[in-house]
Structure formats: C-alpha cells, structure tokens
Design a protein around this motif. Structure first.
Motif, PDB file in Angstrom:
ATOM      1  N   VAL A  56      12.339 -15.057 -34.704  1.00  0.00           N
ATOM      2  CA  VAL A  56      13.751 -15.341 -35.005  1.00  0.00           C
ATOM      3  C   VAL A  56      14.623 -14.686 -33.944  1.00  0.00           C
ATOM      4  O   VAL A  56      14.160 -13.844 -33.182  1.00  0.00           O
ATOM      5  CB  VAL A  56      14.174 -14.807 -36.403  1.00  0.00           C
ATOM      6  N   PHE A  57      15.882 -15.088 -33.917  1.00  0.00           N
ATOM      7  CA  PHE A  57      16.838 -14.465 -33.013  1.00  0.00           C
ATOM      8  C   PHE A  57      17.611 -13.392 -33.771  1.00  0.00           C
ATOM      9  O   PHE A  57      17.993 -13.613 -34.920  1.00  0.00           O
ATOM     10  CB  PHE A  57      17.867 -15.494 -32.529  1.00  0.00           C
ATOM     11  N   PRO A  58      17.896 -12.260 -33.121  1.00  0.00           N
ATOM     12  CA  PRO A  58      18.874 -11.357 -33.738  1.00  0.00           C
ATOM     13  C   PRO A  58      20.265 -11.972 -33.566  1.00  0.00           C
ATOM     14  O   PRO A  58      20.434 -12.882 -32.751  1.00  0.00           O
ATOM     15  CB  PRO A  58      18.737 -10.073 -32.897  1.00  0.00           C
ATOM     16  N   ASP A  59      21.247 -11.468 -34.304  1.00  0.00           N
ATOM     17  CA  ASP A  59      22.605 -12.018 -34.185  1.00  0.00           C
ATOM     18  C   ASP A  59      23.287 -11.482 -32.926  1.00  0.00           C
ATOM     19  O   ASP A  59      22.859 -10.482 -32.362  1.00  0.00           O
ATOM     20  CB  ASP A  59      23.435 -11.617 -35.418  1.00  0.00           C
ATOM     21  N   GLU A  60      24.325 -12.149 -32.510  1.00  0.00           N
ATOM     22  CA  GLU A  60      25.260 -11.671 -31.481  1.00  0.00           C
ATOM     23  C   GLU A  60      24.719 -11.621 -30.052  1.00  0.00           C
ATOM     24  O   GLU A  60      25.429 -11.255 -29.136  1.00  0.00           O
ATOM     25  CB  GLU A  60      25.822 -10.263 -31.826  1.00  0.00           C
TER      26      GLU A  60
END
Lengths: 107, 782
Positions: free
Chosen positions: B120-124
């Motif tokens: 998954v991608f982290p946010d921001e």
C-alpha cells in the motif's frame, strides 16, 4: 475421482444455503407479501399537468411507501439467535479446517 | 533540492525475486539508486520475512540503500482489507517519524500485484508503481481459476491511487489507458532491458546440445501459445528433413508436455534453468522463437538480441514496439506463418540493417536509461489533488455485463476519483456473461441498487442515475422517479425499460400506460417515456444535442447540459495500408442495428474481395446469424470479451453503423472504432449527424452505403484522412477527465439554476425531513 477445492466449496455453499434458508423460512413470522401497486388517480380533464400529478403521486406511493413495507421481513428473536449460533459455529469450524489444511499441505 | 526515495521491496522476500518481475525490480532499483538522483534511498521490507531473503543476501542486494523492517502483513494470514488498513497505519507512522517531510518523498511500489503481498501507499507522499502487464485482466477467463482473482482485483485500488504508473512498455501503457480508462498523462512507459546472470554463462549439466536447434523460451501459460509454436516448428522441420530440434525451456506441466509431444517428436524440455544456463543457451542459439499472444515487455526478445540471435516472434504491438524490422514476424495464430518465419530466419546471417537495429535496441533497452526514464517520470509528477471531494452515489448497470454503460462507468472511475468519493449501486443484467472483470466491487463501495432508499439518499451530495432503454436501468428509473437527482440520459426512448418494469411488477401496467399517455399529451416528438423522470431531477446530462433538445422539449426548468460520452484512445494506433479492406459491424448485433446493411453489401458481387466481420452480443435470431455465417467472406462472432472486441475492432478498416431505427442513443462502438482509426459509416441522424463531417462518413439512406463504400475503396487517401481525424477528434473531445468535470459542473450549475420544487425536496431529503408521503409531494402541483 479427485475432489477439487472448487467442488468442495460448491458443496459447502450448497449445504450452508440450505441450512440458512430453512432457518430463515421457519423464522419469518410474516406472510409472503403480495406485491401491489397504488391506483392511478387522474383528475377528470386528463390535462398534462394532471397526468404528471397522478404519475408523481403514484411513484412516491409505490417506491417510497409500499416499497418500504415490502422490505420488512424480520426473523423472530429465537430463530435469529439460532441463525447467529449456527453461523458462529460454522465459521469456527471452517477456520480450524483451514488451519489443518494449511499445516498439512502448505508447508 | 533532491528528494528521498522509499521503495517497497517486499518482492525480494518472496520466491518471485528469482523470476522476471523480481529480476526486473532488482535491476531497475539498483540503477535508480546508483544514478545518484536521490538524497537517500530506503528499502522497506517486512519483519515477517518469509525466509526467501537471508540477511547476507539482503546486505549484498541493498548495499547502497538503507533497509527498514516494518511489521507489514500479507494476505496469507490476514484478509486483504485488514492487511491494507494495518500496513497503511504502519507506513504512515514510519513516515511521520522521519527527519524529512512527506512531500519530499517519492514512494515506489515495485510489485503491486504480487501475492500474497499487500503493498500500500502511505498518505501524503508522491506515489508511483511499476506496472508490468494487464494480462490476467485481459485473459480473465483463463486466469480466473488459476490465481486468487479477487485478491488480484482488490489491488487495483493502489493502481488508481498512484500519482503515476511506470509501465514497462508502450503497449502496456496503451492497454492501461484503453481497458481501464486511466489518462495517458498518468502513465509513462519506462521500458526495461535484458536480464543477464551476474555470473558467466554456464553449460547445462548432462545436456547434449543438438547440432541444429531452435530455442523456444517460454512458460506454462496458455497465452505463451506453445501448441501453435510447436505446430509451426513441426511444419518448418518437415521441410528440413526433420533435422532440427526445438528446445523448450521452463517447467511445463506433464499434461501440457504430452499434448506438445503429440504434435512433434523433436522436442527437448529443459525444465527450469538458472540464469547462467539460460544465457548459455541464448549464446549458442542461432534462432530464438517467441510466439506469445501477449507480453508486457518480452524479455526473451531482448535477451536474444543481446546474444545476437535471430528472433522469430509474433507480430504483436509489444514486439513491433521494440523494432519494426529487426525480427522475423509471424501471425502467432497461424502455424504456416510461424513455419515461414522460421524458414526465413535459419541459415542466414543478420543483415547489416538488422545489426544496426540490434545496436539501437541495445542502446535504448538499457538499465541505466530505463532508470533515467523512471526518475524523469517521477520528477514530472504535477498531478494536483482535490481536497474537497463530493460524495456521490452512482446507479449503474453491472460493469462486467454486456451494457456499454456499465463499461463507461467502470472506465470513468479513475478520472472520477479526482473529484468524487463514489458509492456504486449496481443493477443486474439480462445474461450471465462476463465481458470483463468487475474490479469496482473490490475497490469501492458497491451495493445492489435495490438497497437504495430515502435514508441512503441523505448520505450523498448528489445521486446520479444512468438511464437507458434496457432492463439494466429498472431500479435507476424507479429511484429517479421519486428521489430527485441527476439523470444521465443514454436513450431518449425508454419505453422498453418501462415495459420490462411493468412485466417484472416493479410498476403497474397502468403506470407504464400513464407514461405513454404523458408522452402523447405532451407532444414530445424527440423522446418516449422520458418526461416524468426528467421533470423530477435537479440536473440532466445528455451525450448529444439531439438528446439535449429532447430533454428541453420536456422541461426548460430542469438544468440540462451536454457532455460527450467518454472513451480512451490507445497510445499505439494501427497503421493501415488499405490494400484489402476489412468491413465490420460491432456492438450489439440486432436487426435494428444494421445487419441488413451488411447483408446487402455481402450480396453485391463486387465486394467479394473484401472481408466482413460481425462481432458483439447477439440479439438477433439464430437464423439471422446462421444465414450471415453462410457467406464465404463473412465471419460472425458473438458474445466476445472486451479483449476480443478491441482486437477485432482494430482489424477493421471500415465500420458500418447504419441504424435502421434511431432512438436518441449514442453509440460507444462508433467511438471505439474511431479511437482505433477505423473509418465509420453512419446514418446522418441524431447524435451521428453531430459527429464532425471529416471524422466519419455520413449517409442518408441504405442505398448510399454501397455507393460510399465503392468511393472509399477507390480512394485510400480519403480513408487515411478520415482515420487520422477520427482518432484526433476522440482524443480531444471524448475524454474521461472531461466527463468527470462535466458531472461536477452539473452539480454546481444546477444547484443554482434548476427548478426550485425539486431542489426543495432535495434539501428536505438531505436534512432527513421526509417522514411521510406528503412530505415528498409538498409543493407539487398534483
């Protein structure tokens, strides 16, 4: 004959559907609702405005009022508990079976 | 200022690190790190190591990067959704504790679809992923039982979340745009390079290399087209006194082996080879045969080029993209063509033109240059994020059914995400045919349309109803009739949908009759059964001026606007020479949609030299199909998948779409033909008449079709011009981005200008003030 995973799944779902179906049917207190629709009531002159009005009244009654009533088919409390306990034991048993399968084949 | 790169390196902790994707990742990563373009490079690994990467291997592999082990879950122990949530929290915590800001980070996923990983991608952060191919999606019928397909589709969430996708070839980029509706600006083709072993080439132990052989590097996968390859080889070999052997690499399943051995006695199976052994085989090969149906990049071709071997390969976009003239191309579906290509390749040296082309290929398909392309693509990331998204509900036909509207909704999803948080309410269709995988159900909120109610309405800023004239729209119409929202009109005649609603007891027969009476009484000449639903809305979208006029004929108080029906254009458009023409009719094969026209053309003896192809979903009678199939130059294929549809459309030169009866619709098949550069002949009516005169051919009557065809046959330049303009027109005016913006504009504009009555009910519904029937009827003239 080799029993495939998908065949097993199929049998499992068949049995599961049967059991939940029986519990749901026995537990449903209400009679099967016969779908009925509201009457169309148009004022005498059948002008376009009146036709729209009759359509609007019908639509609201059919989809908002009658549709809502058709949705109600709750299980009685006893059967609801029976269904929940069946589902709980089914899921528990499945998770144990999966773990055994994993230990046996997925090493 | 240099940024920091953080890479999800979990693929190196799986067995896949030894295979194509793993090796590609290793080379790409190492080249990115050694380019010095980043301030720092960090590799994220899972603490829950699966034992495939020892700490000494880890040190060797990532000697120039920081390695961080985090408590990341995978889908073998946890379900995908829980693992996604958990991993995101872990990554966000990790990013928060770094000494640099998240906006200074490029976050790269190397293997977004690798099972059982849950990347998954982290946010921001700026989000990028490497995309290898769309093969399981395109060949879903073959793959659906071979892999955990639901998990595969669940991963599409990160595909749409990424700021940019790094595709390993232009063909993959084209597929992503064409089949998923992703904007071409969001995808960059970075290509790749041959993968050679780190150790010198090594002979295979206990293996006698035959004097004469053809090398077929392959895999145990139907799309590798092994049987046709072997058949082609056998034909070739029979012309050469059976003096050649075919060396087949990779582990091939026993039953597949038996099948191939039944086709030829001259096969040698090597099983899985390590890279040094494979390098040795390439080095010793004169000819490498690779006749796969579909590939992401085609590493074996690049490896053969690296070894200086001649290449016999299928004539598919991805290989043509490497070079248009360096190889011996064949029709992979035809063993004779494969055999001919082999005959042309053997006993010849590479020509000087081929040699210089090989040099060019090796210069371009190089790891440092691939890394530069990837870094440039990541630097070029200018995509803005909209912070204030509207929450909307969209009523849609099932995206995997035969409705073109379901397909449009699915393909518009990536562009819509920019402006909206979307919940889908789907309707089941008539037939149990899966034309494409339905990923919407795994990546967004997806509910049966029948579950929608007054209570759900209040959860949304806007409710969109896609309305058409089929049984895919019954709930949309029913809900649209009492809950004011935004209707998207796909047909101006929805009398059949009303008929089915009455037949299925969704409404009474009297209600359907009443709608018919309203149409007549209102004197609506451009629509049928459309009036009540139109007058109950806040806003309306149409796809043509014709439909817009139909709506305005009913009501000018309800805000309405035209937005073009969207479809994406492939980034690789077929070049045509128009020497022999292929005519077609596609989409839904029904008697109103022009089968008669094709039949009249086929009957004309002057058209005997041309081929005619009819493909799509069959709504005609069996006898019509049988009759059409009986002509020698006609081929009819029914119930095709998306992939077949696109492939067949691409083969056409001219597409005849003469509607015998026009019902205010727009034709997605027409747009899909135009985007591929196919010249479309349309009847000069309704939406068709609104298409630019230089991008399609318009005719007034059935008799004109034959005349126009004769004119076109004799003027290939006209065909070329129209083809070019058609592609350009679609690229410019029918984008998903425009469509999503059109929907946003509809909400914003109609909220100010539309009928106060419907807006008032909308406000009451949103404020939970509708308790009784009379609340919904308040203010109406009844």
């Amino acid at each position: 004959m080799r029993i495939t995973k998908s065949k097993l799944k199929e049998v499992y779902h068949k049995i599961d559907n049967k059991i939940t179906g029986i519990i749901t049917r026995l537990g449903s207190s209400e009679e099967k609702i016969v779908i009925s629709h509201p009457e169309i009531l148009v004022r005498d002159d059948r002008s376009l405005e009146n036709l729209f009005g009759a359509a609007r009244r019908y639509d609201v009654e059919d989809f908002f009022v009658l549709h809502k009533e058709k949705e109600k088919r709750d299980l009685s409390i006893g059967y609801r508990l029976l269904l929940k306990s069946y589902q709980g034991s089914r899921d528990g048993a499945m998770s144990i079976a999966k773990k055994i399968y994993k230990l046996r084949y997925d090493r | 200022m240099k940024k920091h790169i953080i890479v999800d390196g979990q693929i190196f902790q799986t067995l896949a690190r030894h295979r194509g994707m793993g090796r590609y990742s290793e080379y790409l990563l190492s080249s990115i790190i050694s380019s010095g373009s980043y301030e720092s490079a960090t590799i994220i690994l899972s603490e829950n190591n699966r034992g495939e990467l020892t700490s000494s291997e880890e040190k060797l592999l990532f000697k120039h990067a920081n390695v961080v082990h985090l408590n990341l879950f995978d889908s073998s122990e946890t379900n995908v959704l829980d693992a996604e949530v958990h991993n995101k929290i872990v990554l966000n915590e990790y990013i928060e504790n770094l000494n640099f800001k998240s906006i200074e980070i490029d976050y790269l996923l190397l293997a977004p679809f690798q099972e059982p990983l849950v990347s998954v991608f982290p946010d921001e952060v700026s989000k990028f992923l490497v995309f290898y191919d769309l093969i399981p999606y395109l060949y879903h019928e073959q793959y659906i039982h071979k892999m955990p397909f639901e998990k595969y589709l669940s991963h599409y969430k990160i595909l749409f979340e990424a700021d940019k996708l790094l595709a390993i070839s232009e063909s993959v980029k084209s597929d992503i745009c064409l089949y998923l509706g992703v904007s071409s600006q969001k995808v960059e083709a970075i290509h790749g390079a041959a993968v050679r072993s780190n150790t010198p080439a090594r002979p295979i132990s206990n293996f006698d290399l035959p004097k004469k052989f053809i090398l077929m590097p392959t895999g145990d996968d139907p799309r590798k087209n092994n049987a046709k390859g072997v058949e082609g080889f056998e034909l070739f070999n029979s012309k050469n006194d059976n003096s050649y052997q075919l060396i087949i690499t990779s582990n091939i399943h026993f039953s597949e082996k038996v099948k191939l051995q039944n086709l030829s006695n001259n096969l040698i199976f090597t099983g899985n080879l390590d890279e040094a052994e494979l390098d040795w085989l390439y080095d010793k090969s004169d000819v490498v045969m690779f006749v796969s149906e579909s590939e992401g990049l085609g590493l074996p071709v690049l490896e053969a080029v690296g070894a200086g071997s001649k290449v016999v390969c299928s004539s598919i976009d991805v290989f043509k993209e490497i070079s248009n003239n360096a190889f011996y191309y064949c029709d992979e579906t035809n063993p004779i063509s494969i055999s001919n290509a082999l005959s042309s390749a053997v006993n010849k040296k590479l020509s000087s033109a081929q040699e210089s082309e090989y040099k060019r290929i090796l210069d371009y398909y190089d790891w440092p240059k691939t890394a530069t392309r990837a870094i440039d693509a990541m630097k070029d990331n200018q995509l803005a994020h909209s912070n204030q998204k509207k929450r909307i509900a969209v009523f849609t036909p099932r995206p995997d059914g035969i409705s073109a509207i379901g397909k449009v909704v699915s393909e518009t999803h990536p562009s819509m995400l920019k402006y909206f948080d979307i919940d889908y309410f789907y309707e089941e269709g008539p037939a149990n045919i899966s034309t494409r995988p339905n990923y919407l159900q795994y990546i967004s909120n997806y509910y049966p349309a029948a579950n929608f109610s007054v209570e759900s309405y209040a959860d949304y800023d806007a409710v969109f109803y896609h309305i058409g004239n089929s049984e895919y729209h019954l709930q949309s119409i029913a809900n649209g009739l009492y809950l004011p929202g935004y209707v998207i009109v796909h047909d101006t005649n929805i009398s059949d949908a009303y008929r089915v609603m009455a037949e299925r007891d969704v409404i009474s027969r009297a209600r359907a009759d009443l709608e018919s009476e309203i149409t007549k009484k209102g004197g609506y000449t451009l629509s049928n059964h459309l009036a009540t639903i139109v007058t109950n809305q806040i806003g309306i979208i149409t796809h043509s001026d014709y439909a817009l006029n139909a709506v305005r004929e009913i009501s000018t108080e309800v805000y309405s606007q035209k937005v073009n029906l969207p479809t994406n254009t492939p980034t690789i458009v077929k070049q045509r020479d128009y020497k022999s023409l292929s005519f077609g009719l596609a989409g839904i094969i029904a008697d109103i949609k022009g089968t008669e026209v094709i039949e009249s053309l086929v009957k004309n003896p002057s058209n005997n030299k041309h081929s005619f192809l009819l493909f799509g979903y069959n709504y005609s009678t069996d006898s019509t199909i049988k009759r059409l199939n009986s002509y020698s130059n006609v081929m009819v294929e029914t119930n095709v998948t998306d992939l077949d549809f696109v492939k067949k459309m691409k083969k056409l030169d001219v597409f005849v779409n003469y509607r015998m009866k026009y019902q205010g619709e727009t034709s997605l098949s027409t747009l899909e033909a135009m985007r591929q550069g196919v010249v479309v002949i349309v009847r000069n009516v309704g939406w068709y008449a609104e298409l630019p005169d230089d991008a399609v051919v318009k005719v007034e009557s059935i008799e004109d079709v034959a005349d126009k065809i004769n004119e076109l046959v004799n003027n290939p330049q006209i065909l070329k011009d129209i083809s070019k303009k058609a592609v350009h027109y679609i690229q410019k005016h029918h984008t998903h981005e425009e469509y999503a913006r059109g929907m946003l504009n509809l909400i914003n504009s109609s909220n100010k200008t539309t009928t106060s009555e419907n807006l008032k009910i909308n406000k009451m519904l949103l404020n939970h003030k509708v308790k009784s029937m009379s609340d919904l009827l308040k203010g109406r003239k009844l």
